[in-house]
Motif scaffolding. Structure first.
Motif, PDB file in Angstrom:
ATOM      1  N   LYS A  45      89.865 -35.643 121.451  1.00 18.26           N
ATOM      2  CA  LYS A  45      90.457 -34.437 122.038  1.00 18.26           C
ATOM      3  C   LYS A  45      89.491 -33.782 123.029  1.00 18.26           C
ATOM      4  CE  LYS A  45      92.728 -31.643 119.398  1.00 18.26           C
ATOM      5  NZ  LYS A  45      93.066 -30.599 118.401  1.00 18.26           N
ATOM      6  N   LEU A  49      90.050 -33.325 127.115  1.00 13.52           N
ATOM      7  CA  LEU A  49      90.058 -32.010 127.763  1.00 13.52           C
ATOM      8  C   LEU A  49      89.043 -31.942 128.892  1.00 13.52           C
ATOM      9  CD1 LEU A  49      90.448 -29.821 124.575  1.00 13.52           C
ATOM     10  CD2 LEU A  49      92.070 -29.916 126.490  1.00 13.52           C
ATOM     11  N   ASP A  96      87.846 -27.568 119.279  1.00 21.46           N
ATOM     12  CA  ASP A  96      88.697 -26.403 119.065  1.00 21.46           C
ATOM     13  C   ASP A  96      88.436 -25.323 120.112  1.00 21.46           C
ATOM     14  OD1 ASP A  96      86.142 -26.057 117.991  1.00 21.46           O
ATOM     15  OD2 ASP A  96      86.832 -24.763 116.368  1.00 21.46           O
ATOM     16  N   GLU A  99      89.839 -26.450 123.426  1.00 24.98           N
ATOM     17  CA  GLU A  99      91.298 -26.306 123.414  1.00 24.98           C
ATOM     18  C   GLU A  99      91.707 -24.846 123.634  1.00 24.98           C
ATOM     19  OE1 GLU A  99      94.655 -28.609 120.986  1.00 24.98           O
ATOM     20  OE2 GLU A  99      93.318 -27.421 119.705  1.00 24.98           O
ATOM     21  N   GLU A 100      91.007 -23.913 123.011  1.00 23.47           N
ATOM     22  CA  GLU A 100      91.295 -22.486 123.217  1.00 23.47           C
ATOM     23  C   GLU A 100      91.063 -22.086 124.676  1.00 23.47           C
ATOM     24  OE1 GLU A 100      89.130 -20.012 120.471  1.00 23.47           O
ATOM     25  OE2 GLU A 100      89.774 -21.220 118.758  1.00 23.47           O
ATOM     26  N   GLU A 102      91.243 -24.019 127.246  1.00 19.20           N
ATOM     27  CA  GLU A 102      92.319 -24.645 128.034  1.00 19.20           C
ATOM     28  C   GLU A 102      93.596 -23.816 127.937  1.00 19.20           C
ATOM     29  OE1 GLU A 102      94.185 -27.909 130.246  1.00 19.20           O
ATOM     30  OE2 GLU A 102      92.293 -26.857 130.212  1.00 19.20           O
ATOM     31  N   GLU A 103      93.937 -23.375 126.728  1.00 19.02           N
ATOM     32  CA  GLU A 103      95.153 -22.581 126.536  1.00 19.02           C
ATOM     33  C   GLU A 103      95.093 -21.265 127.301  1.00 19.02           C
ATOM     34  OE1 GLU A 103      95.571 -22.212 122.294  1.00 19.02           O
ATOM     35  OE2 GLU A 103      96.091 -24.328 122.052  1.00 19.02           O
ATOM     36  N   ARG A 104      93.906 -20.691 127.438  1.00 22.21           N
ATOM     37  CA  ARG A 104      93.732 -19.437 128.177  1.00 22.21           C
ATOM     38  C   ARG A 104      93.538 -19.673 129.671  1.00 22.21           C
ATOM     39  NH1 ARG A 104      89.619 -17.546 123.909  1.00 22.21           N
ATOM     40  NH2 ARG A 104      88.130 -17.904 125.571  1.00 22.21           N
ATOM     41  N   GLY A 105      93.530 -20.941 130.107  1.00 17.35           N
ATOM     42  CA  GLY A 105      93.346 -21.247 131.518  1.00 17.35           C
ATOM     43  C   GLY A 105      91.912 -21.072 132.001  1.00 17.35           C
ATOM     44  N   GLU A 106      90.948 -21.139 131.077  1.00 11.58           N
ATOM     45  CA  GLU A 106      89.549 -20.893 131.412  1.00 11.58           C
ATOM     46  C   GLU A 106      88.670 -22.128 131.361  1.00 11.58           C
ATOM     47  OE1 GLU A 106      88.294 -17.855 128.677  1.00 11.58           O
ATOM     48  OE2 GLU A 106      89.864 -16.464 129.322  1.00 11.58           O
TER      49      GLU A 106
END
Length: 114
Positions: A45, A49, A96, A99-100, A102-106
């Motif tokens: 993962k 990413l 993890d 992934e966070e 990435e989810e926030r676009g950072e």
């Protein structure tokens, strides 16, 4: 046919390698396995990413000397779990945290992606 037990690196060699790799590469992923054959889902993962944002980054397979890499990396990051990502010599986190981000676009910005 017999295979000798794991002939990994000693702690001093691993400490030196970790320091050198972190200091001399913009982005480093310490992972279980290689880019072509990740050996755990978290490493796979994290690799995916980072790879989605950067063409060039360093990976280090920690499996040959796992205990030694855990100890050396804990000195740098305070974490003993693998994978671990460093950017410009600073600890970012494991899969993890990536992934966070990435989810926030950072994540692209964190990885200094162009």
């Amino acid at each position: 046919m017999e295979f000798p037990p794991n002939q990994g690196l000693d702690q001093d060699e691993v400490d030196e390698q970790v320091e050198d790799v972190i200091e001399n590469n913009e982005v480093v992923l310490f992972m279980k396995g290689t880019e072509l054959m990740p050996q755990c889902g978290y490493s796979r993962k994290a690799l995916g990413l980072i790879d989605s944002h950067r063409d060039e980054f360093e990976t280090v397979d920690v499996l040959d000397s796992l205990a030694e890499f855990r100890a050396a990396l804990e000195d740098y990051s305070g974490w003993e779990t693998i994978p671990q990502t460093f950017v410009d010599g600073e600890f970012v986190g494991g899969s993890d945290v990536l992934e966070e981000l990435e989810e926030r676009g950072e994540l692209a910005e964190t990885l200094n992606a162009e």
